[in-house]
Write an enzyme that holds these catalytic residues in place. Structure first.
Site, PDB file in Angstrom:
ATOM      1  CB  CYS A  32      -0.031   1.579   3.547  1.00 50.41           C
ATOM      2  SG  CYS A  32      -0.841   3.065   4.287  1.00 50.41           S
ATOM      3  CG  HIS A  86      -0.762   1.270   0.016  1.00 51.87           C
ATOM      4  ND1 HIS A  86      -1.906   1.264   0.405  1.00 51.87           N
ATOM      5  CD2 HIS A  86      -0.272   2.714   0.153  1.00 51.87           C
ATOM      6  CE1 HIS A  86      -2.286   2.463   0.987  1.00 51.87           C
ATOM      7  NE2 HIS A  86      -1.492   3.304   0.942  1.00 51.87           N
ATOM      8  CG  ASN A 136      -4.323   5.534   1.302  1.00 56.89           C
ATOM      9  OD1 ASN A 136      -4.506   4.389   1.691  1.00 56.89           O
ATOM     10  ND2 ASN A 136      -3.184   6.192   1.455  1.00 56.89           N
TER      11      ASN A 136
END
Length: 353
Positions: free
Chosen positions: A124, A274, A304
């Site tokens: 990430c 993120h 995500n």
């Protein structure tokens, strides 16, 4: 002063005398999202995370395929293919343990053989790390046109009956062109990095590498108290562990970036963190004192996407805002590793040819 210091000093003085200040700038951005769309079932988790749907790679579709599509989406709108002199791929879903997937993509994309290429394994925070690498290559005059690719297919690591993790992650890829610009202003500035490997167990696929090879490690299946099933070959995530980690490191990293760039919160044109999930992003917004600030929080259709989440958010941001006004965009990545990284980017040179 040793010879190396003297050489470095002479180079710097020559740059000053000649007016040469090569700085790394993001100039183009493209994405590739799998065609298969999976809608999350209505309920508490969907409402809490804000993730209504995700896009999932097909059985025969790899992260390399998605990265190739993203790169072609970028290169087909530009005449820069022959100019690319470095290719970097951030992925934790490589086609092979070896050779590097970036080397295979160099050939698939028809890039010149004098182009450097390598993979790096990060999640990430990977996009910020990739920008840092590109900046280093350009501003040390090792490259002038860097193609940074991010691509992940985490869906292939998640057990289909793990309803705590499965609805969170989507697949996707991005391509970013970072170019050398002759200027004394920074296009990528205030980079901070951080690592806490003691938290590695909070986001991990335990089996499959050399520590626990598939061939010699028995499959162990577990079912938690909520009925979620996974094996030791699937992705495990401690949601509370990742949440506590992010709340601890992100506010501190934000302060460090602002200090290094001599910017106040109000000077930032947009904050792009993120895109983990809506719940975490809201908490971070509060903890970082960013209420009322321009803050990107939109995971509804992609979820995500790990290292691709920040550039996908930037792509959407640029579709909704005039890029010429985005001089100070603060990026913040955090997650698997445990790792974090942040910086400020100037997007005012996007698509200027």
């Amino acid at each position: 002063m040793d010879d190396r210091s003297m050489h470095s000093g002479r180079w710097w003085l020559s740059c000053i005398n000649e007016g040469v200040f090569l700085k790394a700038y993001i100039t183009k951005l493209a994405t590739a999202i799998p065609a298969k769309r999976v809608e999350n079932p209505p309920g508490r988790l969907r409402k809490k995370t804000g993730i209504a749907a995700r896009h999932i790679a097909s059985d025969g579709e790899t992260a390399a395929d998605l990265a190739y599509r993203a790169a072609e989406n970028l290169l087909c709108t530009s005449d820069c293919r022959e100019a690319i002199d470095f290719l970097i791929l951030c992925t934790q879903s490589p086609d092979y343990f070896l050779p590097p997937t970036a080397c295979i993509l160099q050939d698939r994309l028809g890039l010149r053989k004098s182009c450097g290429a390598f993979d790096f394994d990060l999640g990430c925070s990977g996009y910020v790390y990739g920008l840092g690498i590109a900046k280093g290559l350009i501003e040390s005059e090792q490259a002038e046109h860097v193609l940074l690719l991010t691509s992940e297919t985490y869906s292939k690591y998640i057990h289909p009956e793990d309803s705590a993790t499965l609805p969170l992650f989507g697949d996707g890829a991005t391509a970013t062109l970072i170019e050398a610009v002759d200027t004394n202003s920074f296009g990528i500035d205030g980079i901070v990095y951080g690592t806490d490997g003691s938290g590695a167990k909070n986001l991990i696929v335990p089996v499959g590498g050399q520590r626990h090879p598939h061939a010699t490690t028995e499959v162990e299946e577990t079912r938690d108290k909520y009925g979620n099933v996974r094996t030791n070959r699937n992705l495990f995530m401690s949601g509370s562990g990742i949440m506590n980690f992010a709340l601890d490191v992100v506010p501190k990293a934000l302060e460090e970036i602002l200090s290094k760039t001599h910017l106040a919160r109000e000077d930032i044109d947009y904050y792009v963190f993120h895109q983990a999930n809506q719940f975490m992003l809201r908490y971070l917004q509060q903890e970082c004192n960013l209420e009322g600030m321009p803050y990107w929080n939109n995971v509804a259709e992609v979820g995500n996407t790990v290292s691709s989440s920040i550039p996908i958010a930037l792509f959407d941001l640029l579709r909704n805002h005039d890029g010429t006004s985005l001089r100070h965009v603060l990026l913040m990545g955090f997650g698997v590793g445990l790792s974090w990284g942040g910086c400020v980017v100037d997007l005012t040179r996007m698509n200027r040819k």
